[in-house]
Design a protein around this motif. Structure first.
Motif, PDB file in Angstrom:
ATOM      1  N   PHE A 226      43.208  58.105  -5.117  1.00  0.00           N
ATOM      2  CA  PHE A 226      43.598  59.371  -5.741  1.00  0.00           C
ATOM      3  C   PHE A 226      42.850  59.537  -7.059  1.00  0.00           C
ATOM      4  N   GLU A 227      42.261  60.715  -7.261  1.00  0.00           N
ATOM      5  CA  GLU A 227      41.555  61.044  -8.510  1.00  0.00           C
ATOM      6  C   GLU A 227      42.228  62.279  -9.091  1.00  0.00           C
ATOM      7  N   ALA A 228      42.836  62.145 -10.249  1.00  0.00           N
ATOM      8  CA  ALA A 228      43.741  63.168 -10.779  1.00  0.00           C
ATOM      9  C   ALA A 228      43.054  64.432 -11.267  1.00  0.00           C
ATOM     10  N   GLY A 229      41.732  64.413 -11.443  1.00  0.00           N
ATOM     11  CA  GLY A 229      41.029  65.596 -11.903  1.00  0.00           C
ATOM     12  C   GLY A 229      40.207  65.350 -13.144  1.00  0.00           C
ATOM     13  N   HIS A 230      39.306  64.371 -13.064  1.00  0.00           N
ATOM     14  CA  HIS A 230      38.478  64.015 -14.222  1.00  0.00           C
ATOM     15  C   HIS A 230      36.991  63.929 -13.894  1.00  0.00           C
ATOM     16  N   TYR A 231      36.624  63.912 -12.599  1.00  0.00           N
ATOM     17  CA  TYR A 231      35.247  63.611 -12.225  1.00  0.00           C
ATOM     18  C   TYR A 231      34.747  64.495 -11.086  1.00  0.00           C
ATOM     19  N   HIS A 232      33.441  64.595 -11.028  1.00  0.00           N
ATOM     20  CA  HIS A 232      32.747  65.182  -9.880  1.00  0.00           C
ATOM     21  C   HIS A 232      32.287  64.015  -9.006  1.00  0.00           C
ATOM     22  N   PRO A 233      32.547  64.021  -7.692  1.00  0.00           N
ATOM     23  CA  PRO A 233      32.142  62.896  -6.843  1.00  0.00           C
ATOM     24  C   PRO A 233      30.621  62.853  -6.606  1.00  0.00           C
ATOM     25  N   HIS A 234      30.111  61.648  -6.518  1.00  0.00           N
ATOM     26  CA  HIS A 234      28.715  61.379  -6.135  1.00  0.00           C
ATOM     27  C   HIS A 234      28.601  61.419  -4.613  1.00  0.00           C
ATOM     28  N   HIS A 235      27.375  61.502  -4.094  1.00  0.00           N
ATOM     29  CA  HIS A 235      27.234  61.667  -2.638  1.00  0.00           C
ATOM     30  C   HIS A 235      27.547  60.412  -1.843  1.00  0.00           C
ATOM     31  N   ASN A 236      27.805  59.276  -2.487  1.00  0.00           N
ATOM     32  CA  ASN A 236      28.278  58.126  -1.708  1.00  0.00           C
ATOM     33  C   ASN A 236      29.798  58.113  -1.585  1.00  0.00           C
ATOM     34  N   LEU A 237      30.415  59.245  -1.950  1.00  0.00           N
ATOM     35  CA  LEU A 237      31.856  59.431  -1.790  1.00  0.00           C
ATOM     36  C   LEU A 237      32.136  60.746  -1.079  1.00  0.00           C
ATOM     37  N   TYR A 238      33.069  60.706  -0.135  1.00  0.00           N
ATOM     38  CA  TYR A 238      33.620  61.940   0.420  1.00  0.00           C
ATOM     39  C   TYR A 238      34.896  62.247  -0.337  1.00  0.00           C
ATOM     40  N   PHE A 239      35.252  63.519  -0.418  1.00  0.00           N
ATOM     41  CA  PHE A 239      36.468  63.868  -1.136  1.00  0.00           C
ATOM     42  C   PHE A 239      37.252  64.919  -0.369  1.00  0.00           C
ATOM     43  N   ILE A 240      38.570  64.884  -0.577  1.00  0.00           N
ATOM     44  CA  ILE A 240      39.488  65.783   0.125  1.00  0.00           C
ATOM     45  C   ILE A 240      40.328  66.517  -0.917  1.00  0.00           C
ATOM     46  N   THR A 241      40.371  67.829  -0.805  1.00  0.00           N
ATOM     47  CA  THR A 241      41.241  68.660  -1.639  1.00  0.00           C
ATOM     48  C   THR A 241      42.212  69.407  -0.738  1.00  0.00           C
ATOM     49  N   SER A 242      43.363  69.796  -1.296  1.00  0.00           N
ATOM     50  CA  SER A 242      44.353  70.497  -0.478  1.00  0.00           C
ATOM     51  C   SER A 242      45.347  71.228  -1.361  1.00  0.00           C
ATOM     52  N   GLU A 243      45.737  72.413  -0.924  1.00  0.00           N
ATOM     53  CA  GLU A 243      46.835  73.153  -1.544  1.00  0.00           C
ATOM     54  C   GLU A 243      48.134  72.950  -0.771  1.00  0.00           C
ATOM     55  N   ASP A 244      48.042  72.447   0.437  1.00  0.00           N
ATOM     56  CA  ASP A 244      49.220  72.291   1.301  1.00  0.00           C
ATOM     57  C   ASP A 244      49.918  70.949   1.110  1.00  0.00           C
ATOM     58  N   TRP A 245      49.135  69.929   0.795  1.00  0.00           N
ATOM     59  CA  TRP A 245      49.668  68.574   0.743  1.00  0.00           C
ATOM     60  C   TRP A 245      49.901  68.109  -0.688  1.00  0.00           C
ATOM     61  N   ASP A 246      50.928  67.307  -0.885  1.00  0.00           N
ATOM     62  CA  ASP A 246      50.988  66.413  -2.031  1.00  0.00           C
ATOM     63  C   ASP A 246      49.915  65.360  -1.743  1.00  0.00           C
ATOM     64  N   LEU A 247      48.892  65.293  -2.589  1.00  0.00           N
ATOM     65  CA  LEU A 247      47.736  64.462  -2.253  1.00  0.00           C
ATOM     66  C   LEU A 247      48.076  62.983  -2.152  1.00  0.00           C
ATOM     67  N   GLU A 248      49.069  62.529  -2.858  1.00  0.00           N
ATOM     68  CA  GLU A 248      49.424  61.114  -2.744  1.00  0.00           C
ATOM     69  C   GLU A 248      50.145  60.827  -1.426  1.00  0.00           C
ATOM     70  N   VAL A 249      50.895  61.793  -0.928  1.00  0.00           N
ATOM     71  CA  VAL A 249      51.497  61.637   0.405  1.00  0.00           C
ATOM     72  C   VAL A 249      50.395  61.647   1.457  1.00  0.00           C
ATOM     73  N   LEU A 250      49.471  62.597   1.323  1.00  0.00           N
ATOM     74  CA  LEU A 250      48.336  62.642   2.248  1.00  0.00           C
ATOM     75  C   LEU A 250      47.511  61.361   2.155  1.00  0.00           C
TER      76      LEU A 250
END
Length: 559
Positions: A449-473
């Protein structure tokens, strides 16, 4: 009108046979070649002089020479003169040095069978042809065998790329050239003919293999598929993730899917006896499953066991893919084209509004992000245009100092005015969004979980969501149930590692966040925060309504 069979100095050399090899030829071991010839039906009990065999990328002759010995055995049995065999074999290579080497090896092989120097030279010239197999008009063949070249289509000249793409529908997206070899080899088969290749297996799962998979499922029959991931089928050590497959015209019925641990001569003999003679498998290094039905359309070929496939299809029938019908999105981080230039310390002498905090794979340790105080340079305006360097003198000075490096990049060659752009656009607004980070290559699902401090590099995939609590997801995505989806679809790498690419992550199916009981959601969130993976696995089974999953091998790097 057909182009010449050789494009000139910009033509790609088919000698580049596998990743990691830039010169010469990677030879397939003789006993592997023999297995492939057998699966293609090129066996000594047949009237081989009446068949036409093709090797589309001969190299120095690994496949052709084994075929020559079989052909000469049959010719001697049938009382045929060698001079009558000119039409029996055909091979190609675009590299003149390979053509000459293969011809020399053919002449030497024929000499072993008592063929005169004159006839041997004539047959070698007939059997080994210089030229581009993908561009040369040819009549149909009874047998097509070989090890096609492995090279990404974008590595070829623009002219050659355009012509290949015009001719071959399988060259879709960022396809490897071997898919065009498979397509053309299949199209050259006679009605009763058969193709058998040893080839990298990316196309059976990846997006770029979709057109080829559709062609195969609709027009051809798969007889056998052999996974060689753990084996060493080549004379030199290369990273190729190969497989062997045998295909003919028709529709797939029962298909044997096998694997070999080391692909030794004994293992090959055991597999051959089972596939061709219906003998019981006697080698512990060989496993065989039978698929009673094959895949449809362009869907990926999930080749583990029928039990695994049944469990996967049951989950897919009950739950929806992660992006379907929701705001949840799977993306990859920014690719710059020159990390050593575009990734800089946070205190670099560049205007502050051009620096965006960056997180890389190596910054993640035991589920936590260590701030490396690094940034990626943003060369774009908010509207998506390149910034005017006149407005940013410190950035301009820095980029000018690195201009030579940046100009050499492919993205700059195609856009001279945009020589200082990153390959991907940087989105500063992404920094503030909470997100889940997933490394590209790992043994298992390392979700952070990344709380909102960084832009990911291309060796990382990232998931965003308005529907999920991201920690539950994150709790669900960090479980073995989610890993089962990835394991089923992803390319398996040496050492048991997996590629967690977006195309595989999007295959993960999930229960609806609104249908999870609050108590279960709270438990998932807590276990995710504590990195309690045994508990996450238990909770995921509850969320999916599962009693169990078929066991599957993976390297558990979750921590």
């Amino acid at each position: 009108m057909d182009l010449p069979t050789h494009f000139g100095p910009d033509a790609y050399q088919y000698g580049k046979r596998t990743s990691g090899e830039t010169h010469g030829v990677v030879l397939t071991k003789p006993h592997i070649v023999d297995l492939i010839l057998d699966l293609a039906g090129y066996t000594r009990d047949r009237r081989l002089h009446e068949l036409r065999l093709l090797d589309p990328a001969v190299g120095t002759g690994a496949f052709l020479l084994r075929a020559v010995h079989r052909l000469m055995y049959v010719a001697n049995r049938e009382g045929l003169r060698p001079s009558e065999l000119g039409a029996a074999l055909t091979s190609f290579d675009i590299d003149p040095s390979h053509v000459e080497a293969a011809r020399a090896h053919v002449r030497a092989a024929l000499k072993e069978h008592g063929v005169s120097v004159k006839v041997a030279a004539r047959l070698a010239d007939q059997w080994v042809r210089p030229g581009d197999f993908l561009l040369t008009p040819l009549a149909p063949f009874d047998v097509v065998v070989g090890n096609p070249p492995y090279i990404r289509i974008e590595q070829l000249s623009q002219r050659l790329q355009a012509e290949y793409r015009r001719r071959y529908a399988s060259l879709f997206d960022r396809a490897d050239l071997y898919v065009a070899f498979i397509e053309r080899g299949l199209d050259l088969l006679k009605p009763e003919g058969r193709l058998s290749f040893i080839c990298a297996d990316r196309w059976i799962l990846n997006r770029y293999g979709a057109p080829l998979r559709r062609k195969l499922t609709e027009q051809f029959r798969v007889h056998a598929y052999v996974d060689l991931h753990r084996a060493s089928p080549f004379e030199s050590e290369v990273i190729a993730y190969p497989s062997i497959f045998a295909i003919s015209q028709g529709r797939s019925e029962r298909v044997a899917v096998a694997s070999m641990a080391r692909a030794t001569p004994d293992e090959c003999d055991a597999l051959r006896g089972h596939l061709l003679g219906a003998h019981p498998v006697t080698s512990p290094g060989v496993s065989v499953s039978t698929y009673d039905s094959w895949f449809q359309g362009d869907e990926p070929w999930v080749l583990s066991t029928p039990e695994h496939l049944e469990a996967l299809r049951a989950l897919e029938a009950r739950f929806r893919p992660i992006e379907e019908g929701s705001s949840t999105r799977v993306r990859i981080g920014v690719a710059t084209g020159s990390d050593k230039v575009f990734i800089v310390p946070a205190d670099a002498d560049i205007e502050a509004d051009r620096l965006v905090p960056l997180v890389k794979r190596e910054d993640i340790q035991e589920g936590a992000i260590q701030d490396a105080r690094r940034c990626v340079i943003n060369t774009f305006t908010q509207e998506g245009r390149l910034v005017d360097l006149k407005r940013y003198p410190r950035l301009a000075r820095y980029l000018k100092a690195n201009e030579e490096t940046l100009q050499r990049r492919h993205v700059a060659q195609n856009n001279k005015a945009g020589w200082y752009r990153t390959i991907d656009r940087v989105y500063p607004e992404l920094v503030q969004r909470p997100k889940l980070l997933i490394p590209d290559i790992a043994g298992s699902n390392e979700v952070v979980f990344e709380a909102g401090h960084y832009h990911p590099h291309h060796n990382l995939y990232f998931i965003t969501s308005e529907d999920w609590d991201l920690e539950v997801l994150g709790g669900l995505l960090g479980s073995k149930v989610a890993l089962f989806f990835i394991w089923a679809y992803a390319v398996k790498m040496r050492g048991g590692y997996l590629r967690f690419q977006a195309q595989y992550l999007r295959r993960i199916c999930l229960p609806s966040p609104t249908e999870l009981p609050r108590k279960l959601s709270d438990a998932l969130r807590k276990a995710f925060r504590q990195r309690d993976f045994a508990r996450l696995d238990e909770l995921a089974h509850v969320a999916y309504g599962l009693k169990s999953l078929p066991a599957f091998d993976f390297v558990d790097t979750r921590r």
